[in-house]
Design an enzyme around this catalytic site. Structure first.
Site, PDB file in Angstrom:
ATOM      1  N   HIS A   1      -2.044   3.030  -3.390  1.00 32.06           N
ATOM      2  CA  HIS A   1      -2.711   1.959  -4.134  1.00 32.06           C
ATOM      3  C   HIS A   1      -3.143   2.530  -5.485  1.00 32.06           C
ATOM      4  CE1 HIS A   1      -3.656  -0.683  -0.535  1.00 32.06           C
ATOM      5  NE2 HIS A   1      -3.519   0.475   0.091  1.00 32.06           N
TER       6      HIS A   1
ATOM      7  N   ASN B   1      -4.155   5.090   2.582  1.00 26.93           N
ATOM      8  CA  ASN B   1      -4.789   5.022   3.900  1.00 26.93           C
ATOM      9  C   ASN B   1      -3.798   5.515   4.948  1.00 26.93           C
ATOM     10  OD1 ASN B   1      -7.145   3.777   2.799  1.00 26.93           O
ATOM     11  ND2 ASN B   1      -6.050   1.829   2.755  1.00 26.93           N
TER      12      ASN B   1
ATOM     13  N   HIS C   1       2.417   4.281   1.041  1.00 30.82           N
ATOM     14  CA  HIS C   1       2.138   3.591  -0.219  1.00 30.82           C
ATOM     15  C   HIS C   1       0.878   4.143  -0.840  1.00 30.82           C
ATOM     16  CE1 HIS C   1       0.469   1.248   3.133  1.00 30.82           C
ATOM     17  NE2 HIS C   1      -0.535   0.922   2.337  1.00 30.82           N
TER      18      HIS C   1
ATOM     19  N   ASP D   1      -0.135  -5.752  -5.662  1.00 28.94           N
ATOM     20  CA  ASP D   1      -0.638  -6.078  -4.328  1.00 28.94           C
ATOM     21  C   ASP D   1      -0.882  -7.587  -4.228  1.00 28.94           C
ATOM     22  OD1 ASP D   1      -2.206  -4.191  -1.982  1.00 28.94           O
ATOM     23  OD2 ASP D   1      -2.618  -6.347  -2.019  1.00 28.94           O
TER      24      ASP D   1
HETATM   25  P1  AMP Z   1      -2.909  -0.721   3.541  1.00 28.72           P
HETATM   26  O1  AMP Z   1      -3.840  -1.738   4.179  1.00 28.72           O
HETATM   27  O2  AMP Z   1      -3.590   0.467   2.934  1.00 28.72           O
HETATM   28  O3  AMP Z   1      -1.803  -0.339   4.512  1.00 28.72           O
HETATM   29  O4  AMP Z   1      -2.234  -1.449   2.313  1.00 28.72           O
HETATM   30  C1  AMP Z   1      -1.275  -2.439   2.477  1.00 28.72           C
HETATM   31  C2  AMP Z   1      -1.386  -3.342   1.285  1.00 28.72           C
HETATM   32  O5  AMP Z   1      -0.217  -4.127   1.213  1.00 28.72           O
HETATM   33  C3  AMP Z   1      -2.578  -4.320   1.331  1.00 28.72           C
HETATM   34  O6  AMP Z   1      -3.411  -4.086   0.192  1.00 28.72           O
HETATM   35  C4  AMP Z   1      -1.910  -5.696   1.291  1.00 28.72           C
HETATM   36  O7  AMP Z   1      -2.622  -6.629   0.505  1.00 28.72           O
HETATM   37  C5  AMP Z   1      -0.555  -5.373   0.670  1.00 28.72           C
HETATM   38  N1  AMP Z   1       0.518  -6.287   1.004  1.00 28.72           N
HETATM   39  C6  AMP Z   1       0.847  -6.769   2.224  1.00 28.72           C
HETATM   40  N2  AMP Z   1       1.928  -7.573   2.146  1.00 28.72           N
HETATM   41  C7  AMP Z   1       2.284  -7.595   0.847  1.00 28.72           C
HETATM   42  C8  AMP Z   1       3.327  -8.250   0.118  1.00 28.72           C
HETATM   43  N3  AMP Z   1       4.230  -9.044   0.716  1.00 28.72           N
HETATM   44  N4  AMP Z   1       3.396  -8.063  -1.227  1.00 28.72           N
HETATM   45  C9  AMP Z   1       2.486  -7.269  -1.848  1.00 28.72           C
HETATM   46  N5  AMP Z   1       1.488  -6.614  -1.211  1.00 28.72           N
HETATM   47  C10 AMP Z   1       1.390  -6.782   0.114  1.00 28.72           C
END
Ligand code: AMP
Ligand code: ZN
Length: 113
Positions: free
Chosen positions: A101, A86, A99, A31
């Site tokens: 986490h 989420n 996704h 992340d």
């Molecule tokens: P969510 O908020 O549960 O949809 O999780 C999305 C996650 O994607 C967040 O924890 C962000 O920090 C992560 N994220 C967004 N853009 C990127 C990226 N380019 N590379 C890696 N992680 C990312």
């Protein structure tokens, strides 16, 4: 692959990411904004919007992702961790591509915020 989907582009290698694991079904990467000492995401290569988009036609992908989570964490000697997904805006979903986490390396609180 869905147009304008950030995680489809990451899975396809069109946007750089820090790879943890990859096979033909899923892709795992760190992340960009880690919320724990270990924080990576596991995504299907196929576009699924969230857990709400799982049905009989694609649920095998999810079983596979959990096998991968179990294997990759064992390989990294991670014994205790949290898996979070989420669904929807109120729950904090910011990227509309399924996704999971994987968070580890610190004490976790319950209930989650
Ligand atoms: P969510 O908020 O549960 O949809 O999780 C999305 C996650 O994607 C967040 O924890 C962000 O920090 C992560 N994220 C967004 N853009 C990127 C990226 N380019 N590379 C890696 N992680 C990312
Ligand atoms: Zn996508």
């Amino acid at each position: 692959m869905k147009n304008d989907c950030l995680f489809c582009a990451i899975a396809a290698g069109e946007i750089p990411s820090s790879k943890v694991y990859e096979d033909e079904i899923c892709y795992a990467f760190y992340d960009i904004d880690p919320q724990a000492p270990v924080h990576f995401l596991v995504i299907p290569k196929e576009h699924i919007a969230s857990v709400a988009g799982i049905d009989g036609s694609n649920s095998a992908v999810v079983a596979h992702i959990f096998e991968v989570i179990a294997r990759v964490t064992k390989e990294k000697n991670i014994e205790s961790y949290r898996v979070v997904s989420n669904i929807g805006e109120q729950a904090g979903q910011s990227v509309p591509h399924l996704h999971f986490h994987v968070l580890s390396g610190r004490d976790m609180t319950w209930p989650p915020g």
